[in-house]
Enzyme design. Structure first.
Site, PDB file in Angstrom:
ATOM      1  N   PRO A   1       0.824  -1.223   0.000  1.00 59.15           N
ATOM      2  CA  PRO A   1       0.000   0.000   0.000  1.00 59.15           C
ATOM      3  C   PRO A   1       0.859   1.274   0.000  1.00 59.15           C
ATOM      4  O   PRO A   1       1.734   1.444   0.835  1.00 59.15           O
ATOM      5  CB  PRO A   1      -0.801  -0.119   1.301  1.00 59.15           C
ATOM      6  CG  PRO A   1      -0.797  -1.572   1.609  1.00 59.15           C
ATOM      7  CD  PRO A   1       0.519  -2.095   1.117  1.00 59.15           C
ATOM      8  N   GLU A   2       0.609   2.125  -0.985  1.00 53.12           N
ATOM      9  CA  GLU A   2       1.291   3.411  -1.074  1.00 53.12           C
ATOM     10  C   GLU A   2       0.249   4.505  -0.828  1.00 53.12           C
ATOM     11  O   GLU A   2      -0.885   4.208  -0.475  1.00 53.12           O
ATOM     12  CB  GLU A   2       1.955   3.556  -2.456  1.00 53.12           C
ATOM     13  CG  GLU A   2       2.974   2.453  -2.736  1.00 53.12           C
ATOM     14  CD  GLU A   2       3.681   2.610  -4.080  1.00 53.12           C
ATOM     15  OE1 GLU A   2       3.769   3.747  -4.583  1.00 53.12           O
ATOM     16  OE2 GLU A   2       4.128   1.596  -4.636  1.00 53.12           O
TER      17      GLU A   2
ATOM     18  N   LYS B   1       2.415   7.133   3.921  1.00 49.75           N
ATOM     19  CA  LYS B   1       1.792   5.809   3.967  1.00 49.75           C
ATOM     20  C   LYS B   1       1.232   5.487   5.353  1.00 49.75           C
ATOM     21  O   LYS B   1       0.847   4.358   5.613  1.00 49.75           O
ATOM     22  CB  LYS B   1       2.821   4.742   3.584  1.00 49.75           C
ATOM     23  CG  LYS B   1       3.424   4.937   2.191  1.00 49.75           C
ATOM     24  CD  LYS B   1       4.463   3.854   1.930  1.00 49.75           C
ATOM     25  CE  LYS B   1       5.329   4.200   0.740  1.00 49.75           C
ATOM     26  NZ  LYS B   1       6.452   3.244   0.592  1.00 49.75           N
TER      27      LYS B   1
ATOM     28  N   ARG C   1      15.577  -1.036  -5.320  1.00 45.92           N
ATOM     29  CA  ARG C   1      14.322  -1.674  -5.733  1.00 45.92           C
ATOM     30  C   ARG C   1      14.314  -1.878  -7.241  1.00 45.92           C
ATOM     31  O   ARG C   1      14.997  -1.174  -7.981  1.00 45.92           O
ATOM     32  CB  ARG C   1      13.116  -0.808  -5.335  1.00 45.92           C
ATOM     33  CG  ARG C   1      13.030  -0.479  -3.861  1.00 45.92           C
ATOM     34  CD  ARG C   1      12.687  -1.686  -3.000  1.00 45.92           C
ATOM     35  NE  ARG C   1      11.459  -2.346  -3.419  1.00 45.92           N
ATOM     36  CZ  ARG C   1      10.239  -1.966  -3.048  1.00 45.92           C
ATOM     37  NH1 ARG C   1      10.082  -0.932  -2.255  1.00 45.92           N
ATOM     38  NH2 ARG C   1       9.171  -2.632  -3.459  1.00 45.92           N
TER      39      ARG C   1
END
Ligand SMILES: [Zn+2]
Length: 262
Positions: free
Chosen positions: A2-3, A59, A250
């Site tokens: 979840p962002e 977040k 990432r």
């Protein structure tokens, strides 16, 4: 994971289902997600209170229970909220469940248990201590440009550094850079004023559009990278094979044709 758009969607969901009702019980199904508070203390301090309003920053979601008590939720990798009736079965991965007198309950569910549930007195103090930067939807274009002009490194690494701009993670950073037609590895120092304006506009557009569609992947525009990223994925704009690279630790997906290094 979840962002910002997902957490904003959870906030709106919580606001529409769970405010202004007395909390009659707090069940902790798995204390692993609790941070700095025991199951007993969480229940003792929240029971009898009401969730009055909520505030999202990056977040994180903060839910006010009274003047000096906020519930803090962070959704980790797989966290979400589920409101359900008493006679319905709790979701399989419910970790903490809040009960209300109208026979409804709110579950914090989290399959992989990287989420966090805690209590705090002061939201600003918490954000300062954690070194969390301004929310991505709270900053104006000048503040945005200043962040990129005063930090070195790949543009993507800055975009999803929570200490600089809070809320953008790996997935939406790739989407924003795709929309801005900018290679994720572009050095921030090379960005000109109009590049930064373009990047700012892409950031606002992507986050706001995702929120407006409640982050429902089935409704997101087919022209978005999100739906195509991954092995054998093709660029929705030019049809060429997407490429990946590790940037800021990432995996980034991008189109080497449409997204040039500046
Ligand atoms: Zn392309």
């Amino acid at each position: 994971m979840p962002e910002l758009p997902e957490v904003e969607t959870f906030k709106r969901y919580l606001d529409s289902t769970s405010l202004h009702q007395r909390i009659t019980g707090v069940e902790v199904h798995d204390a692993y997600v609790l941070q700095g508070v025991s199951a007993g203390e969480l229940a003792r301090r929240l029971k009898g209170q009401r969730f009055e309003n909520s505030h999202r920053h990056g977040k994180h979601l903060f839910v006010r229970a009274d003047d000096e008590l906020w519930l803090r939720l962070h959704f980790g990798m797989t966290g979400s909220l589920q409101h359900f009736k008493r006679d319905e079965e709790a979701p399989a991965h419910a970790r903490v469940v809040f009960a209300f007198p109208n026979n409804s309950r709110l579950a914090f569910e989290d399959q992989r248990k990287f989420g966090e549930v805690g209590l705090l007195r002061d939201v600003d103090e918490f954000l300062r201590k954690r070194g969390i930067g301004p929310d991505a939807l709270d900053i104006n274009v000048l503040q945005f440009k200043t962040i990129f002009r005063t930090h070195r490194g790949a543009v993507k690494a800055i975009l999803f550094n929570q200490q600089l701009i809070a809320g953008i993670g790996n997935l939406y950073a790739d989407e924003i850079l795709f929309r801005a037609r900018m290679h994720p590895g572009t050095e921030a120092a090379r960005l000109r004023d109009n590049d930064l304006t373009r990047l700012f506009r892409a950031t606002r557009y992507v986050l706001e559009k995702a929120i407006a569609l409640k982050t429902d992947f089935d409704r997101l525009p087919k022209s978005w990278l999100l739906l195509h990223r991954g092995k054998r994925g093709r660029c929705p704009r030019c049809g060429r094979a997407l490429k990946s690279a590790t940037i800021g630790g990432r995996t980034s997906w991008f189109c080497a044709h449409c997204q040039k290094r500046i």
